[in-house]
Design a protein around this motif. Structure first.
Motif, short mmCIF file in Angstrom:
data_model
loop_
_atom_site.label_atom_id
_atom_site.label_comp_id
_atom_site.label_asym_id
_atom_site.label_seq_id
_atom_site.Cartn_x
_atom_site.Cartn_y
_atom_site.Cartn_z
N PRO A 32 0.84 -1.20 0.00
CA PRO A 32 0.00 0.00 0.00
C PRO A 32 0.88 1.25 0.00
CG PRO A 32 0.02 -1.02 2.18
CD PRO A 32 0.74 -1.96 1.26
N VAL A 33 0.63 2.14 -0.94
CA VAL A 33 1.44 3.36 -1.06
C VAL A 33 0.59 4.56 -0.69
CG1 VAL A 33 2.98 2.44 -2.81
CG2 VAL A 33 0.88 3.58 -3.51
N LYS A 34 1.27 5.55 -0.16
CA LYS A 34 0.61 6.80 0.23
C LYS A 34 1.33 7.94 -0.47
CE LYS A 34 -0.22 7.03 4.53
NZ LYS A 34 0.13 7.11 5.98
N ILE A 35 0.69 8.54 -1.48
CA ILE A 35 1.30 9.62 -2.23
C ILE A 35 0.42 10.86 -2.14
CG2 ILE A 35 2.44 8.03 -3.82
CD1 ILE A 35 0.38 8.76 -5.91
N ALA A 36 1.01 12.01 -2.42
CA ALA A 36 0.27 13.27 -2.41
C ALA A 36 0.62 14.05 -3.67
CB ALA A 36 0.62 14.08 -1.17
N ILE A 37 -0.34 14.82 -4.16
CA ILE A 37 -0.16 15.65 -5.35
C ILE A 37 -0.56 17.08 -5.01
CG2 ILE A 37 -0.77 16.00 -7.76
CD1 ILE A 37 -1.40 13.05 -7.96
N VAL A 38 0.37 18.02 -5.17
CA VAL A 38 0.08 19.43 -4.89
C VAL A 38 0.43 20.25 -6.13
CG1 VAL A 38 0.50 19.18 -2.42
CG2 VAL A 38 2.39 19.81 -3.92
N GLY A 39 -0.09 21.45 -6.17
CA GLY A 39 0.17 22.33 -7.30
C GLY A 39 -0.78 23.51 -7.29
N PRO A 40 -0.53 24.52 -8.12
CA PRO A 40 -1.43 25.67 -8.20
C PRO A 40 -2.76 25.26 -8.80
CG PRO A 40 0.22 25.77 -9.93
CD PRO A 40 0.60 24.63 -9.06
N PRO A 41 -3.78 26.12 -8.71
CA PRO A 41 -5.08 25.80 -9.34
C PRO A 41 -4.93 25.59 -10.84
CG PRO A 41 -4.99 28.11 -8.64
CD PRO A 41 -3.80 27.44 -8.04
N LYS A 42 -5.72 24.70 -11.38
CA LYS A 42 -5.73 24.38 -12.81
C LYS A 42 -4.47 23.65 -13.29
CE LYS A 42 -9.71 26.27 -13.28
NZ LYS A 42 -10.89 25.40 -13.50
N SER A 43 -3.68 23.13 -12.37
CA SER A 43 -2.46 22.43 -12.78
C SER A 43 -2.71 20.96 -13.11
CB SER A 43 -1.40 22.54 -11.68
OG SER A 43 -1.86 21.97 -10.47
N GLY A 44 -3.90 20.44 -12.82
CA GLY A 44 -4.22 19.06 -13.15
C GLY A 44 -4.04 18.08 -12.01
N LYS A 45 -4.05 18.57 -10.77
CA LYS A 45 -3.85 17.69 -9.61
C LYS A 45 -4.93 16.60 -9.55
CE LYS A 45 -4.30 21.00 -6.64
NZ LYS A 45 -4.51 22.12 -7.58
N THR A 46 -6.18 17.05 -9.61
CA THR A 46 -7.29 16.10 -9.47
C THR A 46 -7.33 15.12 -10.64
OG1 THR A 46 -8.54 17.76 -8.25
CG2 THR A 46 -9.78 15.92 -9.16
N THR A 47 -7.03 15.58 -11.84
CA THR A 47 -7.03 14.70 -13.01
C THR A 47 -6.02 13.56 -12.83
OG1 THR A 47 -7.63 16.55 -14.44
CG2 THR A 47 -6.69 14.60 -15.49
N VAL A 48 -4.80 13.90 -12.40
CA VAL A 48 -3.77 12.88 -12.19
C VAL A 48 -4.15 11.96 -11.04
CG1 VAL A 48 -1.35 12.51 -11.59
CG2 VAL A 48 -1.97 14.37 -13.13
N ALA A 49 -4.67 12.54 -9.96
CA ALA A 49 -5.03 11.74 -8.78
C ALA A 49 -6.15 10.76 -9.11
CB ALA A 49 -5.44 12.66 -7.64
N GLU A 50 -7.16 11.23 -9.84
CA GLU A 50 -8.28 10.34 -10.19
C GLU A 50 -7.84 9.22 -11.13
OE1 GLU A 50 -11.18 12.98 -11.77
OE2 GLU A 50 -12.07 13.45 -9.82
N LYS A 51 -6.97 9.52 -12.09
CA LYS A 51 -6.50 8.49 -13.01
C LYS A 51 -5.66 7.45 -12.27
CE LYS A 51 -4.04 7.72 -17.35
NZ LYS A 51 -5.07 6.79 -17.84
N PHE A 52 -4.78 7.93 -11.41
CA PHE A 52 -3.94 7.01 -10.65
C PHE A 52 -4.80 6.12 -9.76
CE2 PHE A 52 0.55 6.33 -9.90
CZ PHE A 52 0.54 5.55 -8.77
N ALA A 53 -5.81 6.72 -9.13
CA ALA A 53 -6.68 5.96 -8.23
C ALA A 53 -7.51 4.93 -9.00
CB ALA A 53 -7.60 6.90 -7.47
N SER A 54 -8.00 5.32 -10.18
CA SER A 54 -8.85 4.41 -10.95
C SER A 54 -8.07 3.25 -11.54
CB SER A 54 -9.57 5.17 -12.06
OG SER A 54 -8.62 5.71 -12.98
#
Length: 463
Positions: A32-54
């Motif tokens: 089990p891995v625990k990673i975090a994604i940060v960045g300014p608004p509109k940088s694509g954080k949620t897009t990358v996080a959702e793809k990795f999670a799915s």
């Protein structure tokens, strides 16, 4: 045995030659891995996080998700009631409560079996401290780097799309969000790079496929390191702990017999190499449930290959007791030890011994570079000499000064010199120039003798 396949094609391939696919090494255990994604608004954080999670079955978790999970699943808990009170008052949830909610959300079975992707957190230095106190340390933190111009460009493109238009996309709100992010991100990046070496900067200007591939590569490297660690520990071998994000508190609790001194340097060279000068665990390893820190990659490789040689009972040199270890002193601590005077009358013992105990090697030490060893104070010429003493204190602690010592060099004021000495040190050069000009020009003022003319010319020249 019963075998399961991901597709019909794979099943048919297996049926043609089952022996080929049965006789292969067992897959490494899932980590089990625990990673975090940060960045300014509109940088694509949620897009990358959702793809990795799915794709990998991880749980995507933003701070809002964590709070909603507590409110929905544990509505009567004290934490949920406190969160509701703040929300009903129209207040922002304090960071302390948000971290508690995140800690509860991380108890989810998906987080413990496959892992979690923390989306957009932490964003302030205070949140980093709270995560550390709660022992929530991602094995990898990805920073999607992008300038303000690109933020507004992407926001404009989103506004043109009816599917993604939002009130939060206004230029004023984006400017505030981006400004707050830029204000704190440097301190967060510096901390994680120094303490855990788990920070990875990714160029968010690239395509989402390139970013996804980069994130995947970094995570695979970390997972492989963790799998190697688990395998070596299971086999009773020493394993590197560089990528495990161990907290300082856990490190202190599980330090081995040598503390933060390098066991390899002590065993092979008899040197006391203090590794506590850096908090990095790049050259640290675990063996028999204890942690050991090494001085360099070379020492780490030796320890990983034959750890039993460098730890008790086979270790050739035990670590001296705490009161027998050298300790660095600041200038203030040296002065506070008065009337205890420095050994060797303040001369540097390292310079003297390395200089073959010659008269010219007697160099006074600097109070800024001092150490205490066996209740004695030693002062050194430089930081390099101090570190050399800290490694081999027994070699330099029992030196004796010769009978003849260099004269004490005390500064003398120019005005305290005799007249001849003052003239020589102060105005000799200017006076020689003036006399040279008199000899070349041979001036003669009206109504004055040659002697008085020369004296007046020299006086004006000096003035």
């Amino acid at each position: 045995y019963i075998y399961f396949f991901s597709s019909k094609e794979n099943k048919e391939t297996f049926m043609k030659n089952p022996i080929k696919y049965i006789r292969q090494p067992k897959p490494k255990p899932a980590v089990p891995v625990k990673i975090a994604i940060v960045g300014p608004p509109k940088s694509g954080k949620t897009t990358v996080a959702e793809k990795f999670a799915s794709v990998y079955g991880l749980l995507r978790l933003s701070m809002g998700d964590a709070i909603r999970l507590v409110l929905n699943n544990q509505p009567e808990s004290e934490l949920a009631l406190t969160l509701k009170w703040h929300l009903h008052k129209g207040l922002t949830v304090p960071d302390e409560l948000a971290i508690q909610a995140l800690d509860v959300a991380l108890m989810n079975h998906m987080c413990n079996t496959t892992g979690v992707v923390i989306d957009g957190y932490p964003v302030t230095r205070k949140q980093v401290n709270l995560l550390e106190s709660a022992r929530i340390i991602p094995v990898k933190i990805f920073e999607l780097e992008m300038d303000a111009k690109e933020v507004f460009r992407r926001a404009l493109l989103d506004k043109e799309s009816t599917n993604r238009s939002s009130h939060s996309d206004s230029s004023q709100i984006l400017a505030i969000k981006n400004s707050c992010y830029k204000q704190h991100i440097d301190a967060i990046r510096t901390y994680y790079k120094k303490e855990h070496q788990n920070w990875c900067v990714i160029d968010a200007f690239q395509s989402k496929w390139w970013i996804w591939k980069k994130v995947l590569q970094e995570v695979q490297v970390v997972v492989k390191e963790i799998q190697i660690y688990l395998e070596r520990i299971r086999e009773g071998k020493a394993a590197s702990i560089a990528d495990l994000c161990i907290t300082p508190e856990e490190l202190q609790c599980r330090l081995g017999e040598f503390g933060q001194y390098c066991p390899v340097s002590l065993a092979e060279k008899g040197e006391l190499v203090d590794c506590s000068v850096t908090s990095s665990l790049q050259f640290a390893a675990e063996f028999r449930g204890h942690y050991y820190k090494m001085a360099s990659q070379e020492e780490l490789a030796k320890f990983l290959s034959r750890p039993e040689v460098y730890v008790p009972p086979l270790a050739p040199h035990p670590l001296p007791p705490p009161d027998m270890l050298p300790k660095k002193l600041t200038a203030a601590e040296v002065k506070a030890l008065f009337p205890l005077s420095a050994e060797m009358q303040g001369y540097c013992p390292v310079t003297y011994l390395d200089g073959k105990q010659r008269y010219k090697a007697l160099v006074p030490g600097n109070i800024e570079y001092a150490a205490k060893y066996q209740d004695k104070v030693y002062i050194f010429e430089s930081e390099e000499k101090l570190l050399k003493f800290m490694r081999l204190p027994e070699k330099y602690c029992n030196l004796k000064l010769p009978r003849k010592l260099p004269p004490i060099k005390e500064p003398m004021l120019l005005t305290a010199l005799p007249l001849a000495g003052y003239l020589e040190q102060a105005i000799a050069t200017s006076l020689i120039k003036a006399l040279n000009e008199v000899g070349c020009l041979k001036p003669k003022f009206p109504f004055l003798s040659v002697k008085k003319t020369a004296l007046l010319f020299v006086a004006c020249h000096l003035k």
